[in-house]
Every structure is written in C-alpha cells, then in structure tokens.
Design a protein around this motif. Sequence first.
Motif, mmCIF file in Angstrom:
data_model
loop_
_atom_site.group_PDB
_atom_site.id
_atom_site.type_symbol
_atom_site.label_atom_id
_atom_site.label_comp_id
_atom_site.label_asym_id
_atom_site.label_seq_id
_atom_site.Cartn_x
_atom_site.Cartn_y
_atom_site.Cartn_z
ATOM 1 N N GLU A 41 -11.698 4.746 0.536
ATOM 2 C CA GLU A 41 -11.903 5.730 -0.524
ATOM 3 C C GLU A 41 -12.656 5.088 -1.678
ATOM 4 O OE1 GLU A 41 -9.240 8.751 -3.372
ATOM 5 O OE2 GLU A 41 -8.241 7.321 -2.047
ATOM 6 N N VAL A 42 -13.521 5.863 -2.330
ATOM 7 C CA VAL A 42 -14.256 5.458 -3.524
ATOM 8 C C VAL A 42 -14.081 6.567 -4.546
ATOM 9 C CG1 VAL A 42 -16.476 4.754 -4.491
ATOM 10 C CG2 VAL A 42 -16.012 4.372 -2.053
ATOM 11 N N ARG A 43 -13.577 6.223 -5.745
ATOM 12 C CA ARG A 43 -13.420 7.295 -6.736
ATOM 13 C C ARG A 43 -13.447 6.733 -8.147
ATOM 14 N NH1 ARG A 43 -7.682 6.842 -5.267
ATOM 15 N NH2 ARG A 43 -6.517 6.354 -7.173
ATOM 16 N N ALA A 44 -13.852 7.568 -9.082
ATOM 17 C CA ALA A 44 -13.751 7.234 -10.492
ATOM 18 C C ALA A 44 -12.321 7.482 -10.948
ATOM 19 C CB ALA A 44 -14.722 8.097 -11.293
ATOM 20 N N GLY A 45 -11.910 6.728 -11.984
ATOM 21 C CA GLY A 45 -10.585 6.944 -12.544
ATOM 22 C C GLY A 45 -9.664 5.758 -12.348
ATOM 23 N N GLU A 46 -8.420 5.959 -12.757
ATOM 24 C CA GLU A 46 -7.405 4.916 -12.712
ATOM 25 C C GLU A 46 -6.605 4.987 -11.405
ATOM 26 O OE1 GLU A 46 -7.159 2.742 -15.075
ATOM 27 O OE2 GLU A 46 -8.018 3.649 -16.891
ATOM 28 N N LEU A 47 -5.796 3.956 -11.189
ATOM 29 C CA LEU A 47 -4.863 3.976 -10.066
ATOM 30 C C LEU A 47 -3.892 5.141 -10.216
ATOM 31 C CD1 LEU A 47 -4.045 0.170 -9.841
ATOM 32 C CD2 LEU A 47 -5.139 1.531 -8.030
ATOM 33 N N GLN A 48 -3.493 5.711 -9.092
ATOM 34 C CA GLN A 48 -2.601 6.856 -9.068
ATOM 35 C C GLN A 48 -1.384 6.533 -8.202
ATOM 36 O OE1 GLN A 48 -3.155 9.606 -10.896
ATOM 37 N NE2 GLN A 48 -5.097 8.695 -11.626
ATOM 38 N N PRO A 49 -0.283 7.271 -8.393
ATOM 39 C CA PRO A 49 0.863 7.100 -7.499
ATOM 40 C C PRO A 49 0.422 7.289 -6.044
ATOM 41 C CG PRO A 49 1.468 8.455 -9.371
ATOM 42 C CD PRO A 49 -0.023 8.261 -9.453
ATOM 43 N N GLY A 50 0.901 6.427 -5.207
ATOM 44 C CA GLY A 50 0.506 6.492 -3.801
ATOM 45 C C GLY A 50 -0.626 5.547 -3.446
ATOM 46 N N ASP A 51 -1.308 4.995 -4.474
ATOM 47 C CA ASP A 51 -2.334 3.992 -4.197
ATOM 48 C C ASP A 51 -1.657 2.703 -3.729
ATOM 49 O OD1 ASP A 51 -4.647 5.421 -4.730
ATOM 50 O OD2 ASP A 51 -4.624 4.959 -6.869
ATOM 51 N N PRO A 52 -2.405 1.819 -3.077
ATOM 52 C CA PRO A 52 -1.808 0.566 -2.596
ATOM 53 C C PRO A 52 -1.223 -0.252 -3.742
ATOM 54 C CG PRO A 52 -3.949 0.930 -1.579
ATOM 55 C CD PRO A 52 -3.815 1.960 -2.653
ATOM 56 N N GLU A 53 -0.151 -0.982 -3.439
ATOM 57 C CA GLU A 53 0.452 -1.852 -4.441
ATOM 58 C C GLU A 53 -0.311 -3.161 -4.594
ATOM 59 O OE1 GLU A 53 4.550 -2.426 -3.594
ATOM 60 O OE2 GLU A 53 5.064 -0.302 -3.799
ATOM 61 N N THR A 54 -1.018 -3.559 -3.555
ATOM 62 C CA THR A 54 -1.825 -4.767 -3.632
ATOM 63 C C THR A 54 -3.160 -4.421 -4.284
ATOM 64 O OG1 THR A 54 -0.803 -5.653 -1.640
ATOM 65 C CG2 THR A 54 -2.905 -6.615 -2.321
ATOM 66 N N VAL A 55 -3.420 -4.987 -5.460
ATOM 67 C CA VAL A 55 -4.586 -4.605 -6.260
ATOM 68 C C VAL A 55 -5.318 -5.863 -6.728
ATOM 69 C CG1 VAL A 55 -5.383 -3.420 -8.336
ATOM 70 C CG2 VAL A 55 -3.439 -2.501 -7.041
ATOM 71 N N GLU A 56 -6.641 -5.846 -6.622
ATOM 72 C CA GLU A 56 -7.498 -6.881 -7.188
ATOM 73 C C GLU A 56 -8.316 -6.251 -8.301
ATOM 74 O OE1 GLU A 56 -9.289 -9.592 -3.980
ATOM 75 O OE2 GLU A 56 -8.695 -7.805 -2.857
ATOM 76 N N ASP A 57 -8.291 -6.865 -9.464
ATOM 77 C CA ASP A 57 -8.969 -6.335 -10.655
ATOM 78 C C ASP A 57 -10.183 -7.207 -10.963
ATOM 79 O OD1 ASP A 57 -9.776 -5.378 -13.139
ATOM 80 O OD2 ASP A 57 -7.736 -5.179 -13.912
ATOM 81 N N VAL A 58 -11.387 -6.602 -10.961
ATOM 82 C CA VAL A 58 -12.612 -7.360 -11.245
ATOM 83 C C VAL A 58 -13.056 -7.205 -12.690
ATOM 84 C CG1 VAL A 58 -13.346 -7.182 -8.851
ATOM 85 C CG2 VAL A 58 -14.174 -5.493 -10.507
ATOM 86 N N GLY A 59 -12.252 -6.553 -13.496
ATOM 87 C CA GLY A 59 -12.574 -6.413 -14.906
ATOM 88 C C GLY A 59 -13.852 -5.625 -15.129
#
Length: 393
Positions: A41-59
């Motif tokens: 999936e590709v989308r604009a916006g913030e993380l939402q409930p149900g998104d994966p818990e493993t997250v990498e942030d590129v700033g």
Amino acid sequence: MNRRAIVGRGRLLPMSGASTGATGAIDGPWVLVLERDRVLEVRAGELQPGDPETVEDVGTALVTPGLVDSHTHLIFAGDRSDEAAARTRGERYTGGGILRTVAATVAASDEELVRETRLRLLSAAGRGTTTIEVKSGYGLEPMQEHRLLRLIADAAAGLPMRVRRTHLGAHAIPAESDPETQHELILETLPEMADAADYIDVFCEPNIFDLGWTRAIAEAGAINGLPLKLHADQLERSGAALLGAEMGALSVDHLEQVTEEDARVLAASSTVATILPGPALMLGAGLPPARALLDAGATVAVASDANAGTFGEPSMPLAIGLSVALGFTIDEAVWAATAGGAGALGLDGEIGRIMPGAYADLVAWDTEHEGAFALRLGGVRPLWTWFGGETDD
C-alpha cells in the motif's frame, strides 16, 4: 517479518505516472506498507489503527524507487585512461579501443574478473542502484563470451541487487575476423548463450554490424528467447533506432545521431529510448536529442553505460545530474532512471515504481528534494536502501 511500514515526513516519488516525468510526488506525511518483498500500500497521511507495528521512520529524507541502471559493461580488465586523455586532445573515438579491452579481459583470470566486477556492482549499489544490467562483449570469441556471462553471475552471487545479463558478442570485430564470420559464430552459439543471458544486444554501426547483420542476429536472438536491446545511432545515423522500433526492441540506446523524425517513430512504438549522458558528453561525437525525444512523447530511460573506455563509474545519481545538462527536467531525469529503466529491461510494474505489487526496492536519500541530483552533481547519497524490502545495513 511479513508485514511492516515505512513512514516519512518528506517527499516520496512513487513514479506512478505512465509518462516520462510523472513522478506522482507526495509531500509527507506518508505511509508505505510492505508485505514480504513487495509494496502492499502507498498512501498520504499518518499511521492508522491496523497498520503494522513494525515501523521504519525516514524522517524528512527524499524517497524514490531504487535506481535502475539498464545499460552497463561492468565485466572487463585493463585500463584505458590514456585513451580518455587522448580524446581530450581531439582524437576521435573509432571503437578500436574495445579490442584492447578484449585482450586484457581474455588474459585476466576468472578470480580477477569476478573480484573487480563484484566491486563495481557494490559501487553501483552504494549509489542507490537496486537493479542493474551487465553486458558481455569483451570476449567476442564464443567461449570467452559464455565465460563472461557465467562470471557476471558469479560476481553477483549473494548480492541483494538484481543483476540481469546481456549477450553482446556483436560488440566489435576481432582483428583476425570480419563481420560475416563473427555473425556466423554468434548465430551458431546462440542456443548455448541463451541459457546464460536475459537479453541480446548488437553494436549496430555501418563499419561494425550493419542493419542486415543486426537484423539477422536480433531475429536469431528472438528465436532463442532473448529480447533485443540495441546500441543504436551512436557514431553515425544508420537507421538502427528505427530498426529497433520495427522489431519491438525493449530499448535502443545511445541515440546521439537520431533525428526528430526518428524521435516521432520511437514515440509511436513500444521501444524505450535510452540516453547515456556520460559517454555522450565525454566522447564529443554529438549529443542525443533528448528534448526532441521527450517532447515527441517517447518513453525515455537514463543509464550510466559504465564501461572500460568512455565512462568508468556506475553512478546513476551522476547520470541523473548529467541528463539535466542534456535538456531533461529533474523530474524527467529521475523518472527515466527508475520507471524508464524498468521499461528498458522489460520489468515495468516489477521495479522502478513504488506501487502495490512492485518489489519494495527503495532508496531514502541524504536530501529533502530531488533537485539535489542536479545541484550536487553525482554527490547525492543513500541513507538507506531497501532491496526487496530488506535494508542494506
């Protein structure tokens, strides 16, 4: 880790558009959801409930698809720096230097060729290239050509990047041979070569392999399951680009001598016009009409053409920056180095775009805007690179 997310607050360039330059830029925040080695999936916006818990942030880093270098000659031995110096004194390139590299390459050991080619592949990967094409062509004799194709695979073994191999036995004419003899050797050994290659290529020039020889080799390649990639109209306008379009070649490359009419024909075809800005600028034998190709609506790719004699570095960031000097906008250049390169390898939809179903080949760059590729000529570096969803660190 089957499903995870990458998030950012900077610019994301998915290359979602079908035409050159249509980057589909998304200014952050944005979310990419990956599943195994693909984009889910590709989308604009913030993380939402149900998104994966493993997250990498590129700033705020700029994120693009992994770069696709669709034209290189990375397997060789020897040094032709003296030829580069001679050209600066006005000596015109004739192609004869290829035979010098052939002699050095044939004399080199398997271990030397694998080591040096692997280092060049690692150099490309360190500059954000996640898929690369490597041609044979510095062997010429069938046994040596097959050796080079085998050694390309050995050099790539264990690397995360995707490496595609092209059979370029029709690269030059050995001193003791002639076009007819070389043509017959290529045709006789194509079934064996096809087992070790993904594509076939011909250096189509009137004094090397003319249109007749090129057509015959391309037709034989097709019979043996090898799609065509063609060196076309580099030193002289021979009609090679038109032949490639007629034959449904994946790409026609170089194109320094093509005309505006040729550009319109290419635009009406499925063939990708591949610009190699480094050698074009260094050789001084003419510049490809990049703006005419783009304005005509041709699908355009950019590649490094890293090779033994005219441009030594497999640096796609540098190729992007040099493309701007040839008339590309930066959006067009980045698209050509990603989605365009994917088309030139017959892999559109698999690589070169950030879209559901594509491989998660991604680069987060040490800049916040793609304009840095033009401003910092060759100096933009990856912070992180993902090869099929796995980072390189």
